[in-house]
Design a protein around this motif. Structure first.
Motif, PDB file in Angstrom:
ATOM      1  N   SER A 199      44.275  28.795  47.569  1.00 20.95           N
ATOM      2  CA  SER A 199      43.343  28.203  46.611  1.00 20.95           C
ATOM      3  C   SER A 199      44.115  27.489  45.517  1.00 20.95           C
ATOM      4  CB  SER A 199      42.494  29.311  45.976  1.00 20.95           C
ATOM      5  OG  SER A 199      41.938  28.860  44.768  1.00 20.95           O
ATOM      6  N   ALA A 201      42.405  26.631  42.679  1.00 20.46           N
ATOM      7  CA  ALA A 201      41.613  26.820  41.460  1.00 20.46           C
ATOM      8  C   ALA A 201      42.506  27.424  40.373  1.00 20.46           C
ATOM      9  CB  ALA A 201      40.448  27.753  41.764  1.00 20.46           C
ATOM     10  N   ALA A 202      42.267  27.029  39.118  1.00 19.38           N
ATOM     11  CA  ALA A 202      43.045  27.600  38.014  1.00 19.38           C
ATOM     12  C   ALA A 202      42.811  29.107  38.008  1.00 19.38           C
ATOM     13  CB  ALA A 202      42.597  26.991  36.689  1.00 19.38           C
ATOM     14  N   LYS A 203      43.898  29.878  37.780  1.00 22.79           N
ATOM     15  CA  LYS A 203      43.713  31.325  37.838  1.00 22.79           C
ATOM     16  C   LYS A 203      42.898  31.800  36.634  1.00 22.79           C
ATOM     17  CE  LYS A 203      48.563  31.599  36.610  1.00 22.79           C
ATOM     18  NZ  LYS A 203      49.869  31.989  37.041  1.00 22.79           N
ATOM     19  N   PRO A 204      42.025  32.769  36.872  1.00 18.76           N
ATOM     20  CA  PRO A 204      41.113  33.204  35.804  1.00 18.76           C
ATOM     21  C   PRO A 204      41.858  33.867  34.645  1.00 18.76           C
ATOM     22  CG  PRO A 204      40.895  34.607  37.758  1.00 18.76           C
ATOM     23  CD  PRO A 204      41.790  33.481  38.134  1.00 18.76           C
ATOM     24  N   VAL A 205      42.950  34.540  34.915  1.00 13.77           N
ATOM     25  CA  VAL A 205      43.724  35.190  33.847  1.00 13.77           C
ATOM     26  C   VAL A 205      45.172  34.734  33.976  1.00 13.77           C
ATOM     27  CG1 VAL A 205      44.458  37.393  32.860  1.00 13.77           C
ATOM     28  CG2 VAL A 205      42.204  37.205  33.938  1.00 13.77           C
ATOM     29  N   GLU A 209      48.554  36.790  29.532  1.00 13.24           N
ATOM     30  CA  GLU A 209      47.486  37.771  29.307  1.00 13.24           C
ATOM     31  C   GLU A 209      47.522  38.864  30.376  1.00 13.24           C
ATOM     32  OE1 GLU A 209      43.497  36.128  29.231  1.00 13.24           O
ATOM     33  OE2 GLU A 209      42.665  38.154  29.253  1.00 13.24           O
ATOM     34  N   LEU A 269      42.975  43.590  37.603  1.00 13.26           N
ATOM     35  CA  LEU A 269      43.452  42.235  37.877  1.00 13.26           C
ATOM     36  C   LEU A 269      43.740  42.135  39.362  1.00 13.26           C
ATOM     37  CD1 LEU A 269      46.055  41.753  35.021  1.00 13.26           C
ATOM     38  CD2 LEU A 269      44.162  40.202  35.507  1.00 13.26           C
ATOM     39  N   TYR A 271      44.500  39.149  41.902  1.00 16.34           N
ATOM     40  CA  TYR A 271      44.700  37.705  42.080  1.00 16.34           C
ATOM     41  C   TYR A 271      44.483  37.280  43.526  1.00 16.34           C
ATOM     42  CZ  TYR A 271      46.685  37.337  37.366  1.00 16.34           C
ATOM     43  OH  TYR A 271      46.868  37.326  36.009  1.00 16.34           O
ATOM     44  N   GLN A 273      42.717  36.517  47.139  1.00 16.38           N
ATOM     45  CA  GLN A 273      41.471  36.097  47.776  1.00 16.38           C
ATOM     46  C   GLN A 273      41.473  36.701  49.189  1.00 16.38           C
ATOM     47  OE1 GLN A 273      39.024  34.374  46.366  1.00 16.38           O
ATOM     48  NE2 GLN A 273      40.163  34.247  44.442  1.00 16.38           N
TER      49      GLN A 273
END
Ligand code: DP6
Length: 331
Positions: A199, A201-205, A209, A269, A271, A273
């Motif tokens: 993927s 997509a920008a990582k959510p965290v 952080e 957390l 990461y 998928q």
């Protein structure tokens, strides 16, 4: 000392021979033993050491010049809007480097990493920026000082000053002057890495952080420093004796343990998928069938496969979407 004062201290009384503008390249790097957790967030001092491999000619090229007025920052030819957190982080990082308090910089960065590979480009970007600033101002800083400066932009950037295998020393000092990266003398031209993109997509965290949350809330993090110490030792031996299976095992086990500490954080957390897990099972099945293939993973869903040149055709056959990198191919 805070970060601003530490950088001013490192640049104090450096003779200057300024030029109009200067450019520098720094490679991206992938950790085989990860940096995860800070003992000092202000100076980006790590809780453990780490060891990476740089990606040869893949990385960031940054050009800097002085200008009147506010900083102007371009990423791959596009202006970075002032309001973005990354713009603010860069402006703040640049503050102690200004020859006069009101001087501005123009910063132009281009990444040549496979666009879809989901790489963290900030390490290469901060390393190239520090190198370009040194050339612009004519300071002639040594490699250790450049690595310390890059570390204060982003921890993993201190390893992007060098090619090949690179170790970041944890250091003991409060001012961080003994926490810098150094290249290992060994090379391994047959080593290959391939990115498997699950993927984009920008990582959510983000990493900063994510590592703070893990360190603060995951009881599993307590085992992490011992795990890193063992993996660093195994990796040094593997690199020295060119033992690929030892290298692969240490790197994959380090990545799996890293993700285990993250899963134990609160909020958890994860990461991965579903496709990440499917790819892991595929690697494990191939290995069970005798193929020397391993992987590592950062704070994201994509895998980086590790193998030797002689397995390249076979790996590409099983993973048609993989982008192969020869890390020592940077002549
Ligand atoms: C999982 O260097 O991006 O890629 O120091 O907060 O900027 P900051 O973090 P960063 O973290 C990298 C985390 C990692 C592991 C590694 O590269 O060692």
């Amino acid at each position: 000392m805070n970060r601003y004062e530490t950088i001013r201290f490192l640049l104090h009384e450096r003779p200057e021979t300024r030029t109009e503008s200067a450019e520098a390249f720094a490679p991206a790097n992938i950790a085989l033993c990860k940096y995860w957790g800070k003992r000092d967030p202000e100076l980006n001092l790590p809780a453990t050491g780490s060891l990476s491999i740089s990606l040869g000619h893949l990385g960031a090229t940054t050009r800097v010049s002085l200008r009147e007025g506010a900083d102007e920052i371009f990423l791959n030819g596009e202006p970075l809007p002032d309001a973005t957190p990354f713009h603010q982080r860069l402006v703040e990082f640049l503050n102690p480097f200004r020859p006069e308090a009101d001087a501005g910089f123009r910063v132009d960065t281009h990444n040549n990493l496979p666009t879809a590979a989901g790489f963290a480009t900030s390490a290469a970007g901060f390393a190239a920026l520090v190198l370009a600033l040194d050339r612009l101002m004519g300071w002639g800083l040594d490699a250790r000082t450049l690595s310390i400066l890059a570390r204060m932009g982003s921890g993993s950037a201190c390893r992007s000053l060098f090619h090949g295998f690179v170790e970041w020393h944890i250091g003991k000092r409060e001012d961080g002057m003994d926490s810098y990266a150094e290249p290992l003398p060994e090379t391994w031209p047959a080593l290959r890495m391939a990115t498997l993109t699950v993927s984009n997509a920008a990582k959510p965290v983000g990493s900063t952080e994510g590592m703070n949350r893990t360190r603060d809330t995951s009881v599993l993090y307590r085992a992490w420093p011992d795990k890193v110490a063992a993996d660093l030792q195994a990796l040094r031996t593997a690199i020295h004796t060119q033992d690929f299976e030892l290298l692969g095992r240490a790197a994959e086990s380090n990545a799996m343990s890293l993700h285990a500490t993250m899963l134990g954080a609160w909020p958890p957390l994860c990461y991965w998928q579903p496709e990440s897990l499917a790819a892991m099972h595929k690697v494990w099945a191939l290995r069970a069938a005798g193929v020397p293939l391993y992987f590592t993973m950062d704070a994201g869903p994509n895998l980086k496969l590790l193998f030797l040149q002689e397995e390249q055709a076979m790996v590409c056959g099983h993973f048609p979407g993989a982008d192969v990198i020869a890390p020592f191919d940077h002549a």
